[in-house]
Design a protein around this motif. Structure first.
Motif, PDB file in Angstrom:
ATOM      1  N   TRP A 155       0.837  -1.198   0.000  1.00 30.89           N
ATOM      2  CA  TRP A 155       0.000   0.000   0.000  1.00 30.89           C
ATOM      3  C   TRP A 155       0.866   1.240   0.000  1.00 30.89           C
ATOM      4  O   TRP A 155       1.804   1.352   0.786  1.00 30.89           O
ATOM      5  CB  TRP A 155      -0.878   0.060   1.249  1.00 30.89           C
ATOM      6  CG  TRP A 155      -2.019  -0.883   1.255  1.00 30.89           C
ATOM      7  CD1 TRP A 155      -2.343  -1.822   0.319  1.00 30.89           C
ATOM      8  CD2 TRP A 155      -3.007  -0.988   2.280  1.00 30.89           C
ATOM      9  NE1 TRP A 155      -3.459  -2.503   0.701  1.00 30.89           N
ATOM     10  CE2 TRP A 155      -3.898  -2.007   1.900  1.00 30.89           C
ATOM     11  CE3 TRP A 155      -3.226  -0.333   3.479  1.00 30.89           C
ATOM     12  CZ2 TRP A 155      -4.979  -2.376   2.674  1.00 30.89           C
ATOM     13  CZ3 TRP A 155      -4.308  -0.697   4.259  1.00 30.89           C
ATOM     14  CH2 TRP A 155      -5.178  -1.708   3.842  1.00 30.89           C
ATOM     15  N   ARG A 158      -1.737   6.840  -0.506  1.00 31.12           N
ATOM     16  CA  ARG A 158      -3.083   7.058  -1.062  1.00 31.12           C
ATOM     17  C   ARG A 158      -3.999   5.871  -0.747  1.00 31.12           C
ATOM     18  O   ARG A 158      -5.113   6.051  -0.276  1.00 31.12           O
ATOM     19  CB  ARG A 158      -3.008   7.274  -2.567  1.00 31.12           C
ATOM     20  CG  ARG A 158      -4.374   7.504  -3.218  1.00 31.12           C
ATOM     21  CD  ARG A 158      -4.290   7.502  -4.752  1.00 31.12           C
ATOM     22  NE  ARG A 158      -3.249   8.343  -5.268  1.00 31.12           N
ATOM     23  CZ  ARG A 158      -3.379   9.659  -5.509  1.00 31.12           C
ATOM     24  NH1 ARG A 158      -4.513  10.256  -5.254  1.00 31.12           N
ATOM     25  NH2 ARG A 158      -2.377  10.352  -5.992  1.00 31.12           N
ATOM     26  N   LEU A 159      -3.522   4.649  -0.993  1.00 26.08           N
ATOM     27  CA  LEU A 159      -4.337   3.461  -0.728  1.00 26.08           C
ATOM     28  C   LEU A 159      -4.631   3.305   0.763  1.00 26.08           C
ATOM     29  O   LEU A 159      -5.721   2.856   1.142  1.00 26.08           O
ATOM     30  CB  LEU A 159      -3.650   2.205  -1.260  1.00 26.08           C
ATOM     31  CG  LEU A 159      -3.633   2.054  -2.779  1.00 26.08           C
ATOM     32  CD1 LEU A 159      -2.838   0.819  -3.191  1.00 26.08           C
ATOM     33  CD2 LEU A 159      -5.040   1.981  -3.330  1.00 26.08           C
ATOM     34  N   VAL A 178      -7.495   5.623   1.554  1.00 26.19           N
ATOM     35  CA  VAL A 178      -8.749   5.053   1.049  1.00 26.19           C
ATOM     36  C   VAL A 178      -9.213   3.919   1.970  1.00 26.19           C
ATOM     37  O   VAL A 178     -10.394   3.821   2.313  1.00 26.19           O
ATOM     38  CB  VAL A 178      -8.585   4.568  -0.412  1.00 26.19           C
ATOM     39  CG1 VAL A 178      -9.788   3.766  -0.872  1.00 26.19           C
ATOM     40  CG2 VAL A 178      -8.363   5.764  -1.347  1.00 26.19           C
ATOM     41  N   HIS A 179      -8.283   3.074   2.397  1.00 29.24           N
ATOM     42  CA  HIS A 179      -8.620   1.997   3.339  1.00 29.24           C
ATOM     43  C   HIS A 179      -9.132   2.570   4.659  1.00 29.24           C
ATOM     44  O   HIS A 179     -10.108   2.065   5.226  1.00 29.24           O
ATOM     45  CB  HIS A 179      -7.399   1.109   3.595  1.00 29.24           C
ATOM     46  CG  HIS A 179      -7.574   0.184   4.749  1.00 29.24           C
ATOM     47  ND1 HIS A 179      -8.387  -0.930   4.696  1.00 29.24           N
ATOM     48  CD2 HIS A 179      -7.075   0.229   6.009  1.00 29.24           C
ATOM     49  CE1 HIS A 179      -8.364  -1.541   5.877  1.00 29.24           C
ATOM     50  NE2 HIS A 179      -7.583  -0.852   6.687  1.00 29.24           N
ATOM     51  N   ASP A 219     -12.658   3.529   4.322  1.00 33.61           N
ATOM     52  CA  ASP A 219     -13.531   2.351   4.364  1.00 33.61           C
ATOM     53  C   ASP A 219     -13.735   1.875   5.806  1.00 33.61           C
ATOM     54  O   ASP A 219     -14.843   1.509   6.196  1.00 33.61           O
ATOM     55  CB  ASP A 219     -12.946   1.209   3.525  1.00 33.61           C
ATOM     56  CG  ASP A 219     -13.003   1.482   2.027  1.00 33.61           C
ATOM     57  OD1 ASP A 219     -13.793   2.350   1.609  1.00 33.61           O
ATOM     58  OD2 ASP A 219     -12.244   0.828   1.290  1.00 33.61           O
ATOM     59  N   ALA A 274     -13.956   0.969  -5.262  1.00 34.00           N
ATOM     60  CA  ALA A 274     -12.891   1.938  -4.997  1.00 34.00           C
ATOM     61  C   ALA A 274     -13.436   3.344  -5.179  1.00 34.00           C
ATOM     62  O   ALA A 274     -14.141   3.629  -6.128  1.00 34.00           O
ATOM     63  CB  ALA A 274     -11.718   1.687  -5.939  1.00 34.00           C
ATOM     64  N   ARG A 275     -13.109   4.199  -4.221  1.00 31.84           N
ATOM     65  CA  ARG A 275     -13.549   5.578  -4.320  1.00 31.84           C
ATOM     66  C   ARG A 275     -12.394   6.472  -3.920  1.00 31.84           C
ATOM     67  O   ARG A 275     -11.552   6.088  -3.126  1.00 31.84           O
ATOM     68  CB  ARG A 275     -14.744   5.835  -3.423  1.00 31.84           C
ATOM     69  CG  ARG A 275     -14.409   5.589  -1.982  1.00 31.84           C
ATOM     70  CD  ARG A 275     -15.652   5.576  -1.135  1.00 31.84           C
ATOM     71  NE  ARG A 275     -15.247   5.114   0.158  1.00 31.84           N
ATOM     72  CZ  ARG A 275     -15.283   5.842   1.243  1.00 31.84           C
ATOM     73  NH1 ARG A 275     -15.744   7.052   1.215  1.00 31.84           N
ATOM     74  NH2 ARG A 275     -14.868   5.362   2.378  1.00 31.84           N
ATOM     75  N   LEU A 276     -12.372   7.617  -4.473  1.00 34.34           N
ATOM     76  CA  LEU A 276     -11.334   8.593  -4.204  1.00 34.34           C
ATOM     77  C   LEU A 276      -9.942   8.054  -4.506  1.00 34.34           C
ATOM     78  O   LEU A 276      -8.954   8.600  -4.032  1.00 34.34           O
ATOM     79  CB  LEU A 276     -11.402   9.083  -2.752  1.00 34.34           C
ATOM     80  CG  LEU A 276     -12.660   9.837  -2.341  1.00 34.34           C
ATOM     81  CD1 LEU A 276     -12.617  10.171  -0.852  1.00 34.34           C
ATOM     82  CD2 LEU A 276     -12.825  11.114  -3.141  1.00 34.34           C
ATOM     83  N   SER A 277      -9.853   6.977  -5.273  1.00 33.30           N
ATOM     84  CA  SER A 277      -8.539   6.395  -5.544  1.00 33.30           C
ATOM     85  C   SER A 277      -7.676   7.315  -6.406  1.00 33.30           C
ATOM     86  O   SER A 277      -6.460   7.160  -6.427  1.00 33.30           O
ATOM     87  CB  SER A 277      -8.674   5.018  -6.193  1.00 33.30           C
ATOM     88  OG  SER A 277      -9.434   5.108  -7.370  1.00 33.30           O
ATOM     89  N   ASP A 278      -8.296   8.272  -7.085  1.00 38.80           N
ATOM     90  CA  ASP A 278      -7.540   9.236  -7.883  1.00 38.80           C
ATOM     91  C   ASP A 278      -7.569  10.633  -7.273  1.00 38.80           C
ATOM     92  O   ASP A 278      -7.124  11.588  -7.903  1.00 38.80           O
ATOM     93  CB  ASP A 278      -8.091   9.294  -9.312  1.00 38.80           C
ATOM     94  CG  ASP A 278      -7.888   7.980 -10.055  1.00 38.80           C
ATOM     95  OD1 ASP A 278      -6.858   7.329  -9.819  1.00 38.80           O
ATOM     96  OD2 ASP A 278      -8.767   7.616 -10.855  1.00 38.80           O
ATOM     97  N   LEU A 306      -8.664  13.808  -0.033  1.00 37.91           N
ATOM     98  CA  LEU A 306      -8.584  12.612   0.812  1.00 37.91           C
ATOM     99  C   LEU A 306      -8.545  12.975   2.294  1.00 37.91           C
ATOM    100  O   LEU A 306      -9.285  12.398   3.098  1.00 37.91           O
ATOM    101  CB  LEU A 306      -7.353  11.785   0.449  1.00 37.91           C
ATOM    102  CG  LEU A 306      -7.466  10.955  -0.827  1.00 37.91           C
ATOM    103  CD1 LEU A 306      -6.099  10.464  -1.267  1.00 37.91           C
ATOM    104  CD2 LEU A 306      -8.402   9.779  -0.605  1.00 37.91           C
TER     105      LEU A 306
END
Length: 195
Positions: A43, A46-47, A50-51, A54, A74-78, A84
């Motif tokens: 990870w 960024r990941l 995102v986690h 969640d 997946a959301r907001l991954s970009d 974020l």
């Protein structure tokens, strides 16, 4: 008058303190840090954010007494760092407000078909949030140790919440630690991280 059981109040208090620690780390996150590796294998920062979103969503859902562990899309991954971190701050605010609300936090929470006490859910959430806060700081190159009192309480709970089937996968193998190490260091090593 607060009628919530003592163990529920204690769990909510622990959750609030973990959130406070994680929120204190968020200002370290910038556009230049999002691609950095974290202590969580595979990870980047960024990941991890995102986690964390969640996880916060699941903990907010738990207030209503039921949590589904279906993986969300997946959301907001970009998304950029500001989007974020703003989303994490807002979800933390909602989480603390929901669990602190009058009459909330009683009874059990159904998590993927299993009934758990609210105190177990908030305690597990506190470990998740605090340790990922530490992960964020580490990825940003900052030394932000877990507060001693918080770390001691989380260390006491961790063996009850981290099952051997969680390793490897959710956590790495426990690492050896000096007997006189601080509680934060012992907690991190128990969860397979090096401080």
């Amino acid at each position: 008058m607060d009628t919530a059981p003592t163990e529920v109040r204690a769990g909510v208090s622990l959750l609030e303190r973990a959130v406070g620690y994680a929120l204190g780390v968020l200002p370290l996150v910038g556009e230049d840090t999002l691609a950095r590796p974290t202590p969580c294998a595979d990870w980047d920062l960024r990941l991890l954010l995102v986690h964390l979103l969640d996880s916060l969503d699941a903990l907010c859902e738990a207030v209503e007494g039921q949590v589904s562990l279906d993986l969300p899309a997946a959301r907001l991954s970009d998304a950029g760092a500001e989007q974020l971190t703003s989303a994490v701050r807002e979800r933390c605010r909602q989480l603390v407000g929901a669990w602190s609300g009058a009459g909330r936090g009683h009874g059990t929470v159904e998590v993927d078909g299993m009934l758990l006490s609210s105190a177990i859910v908030t305690g597990t959430g506190a470990i998740e949030i605090a340790v990922h806060g530490w992960d964020l700081a580490r990825a940003c190159g900052a030394a932000r140790p877990l507060p001693a009192g918080l770390a001691e309480e989380l260390l006491e709970l961790a063996p009850y919440f981290v099952h051997p089937t969680d390793r490897p996968g959710r956590f790495g193998a426990a690492l050896p630690c000096e007997a006189d190490a601080q509680a934060g260091e012992r907690l991190l090593r128990f969860l397979g991280r090096t401080g």
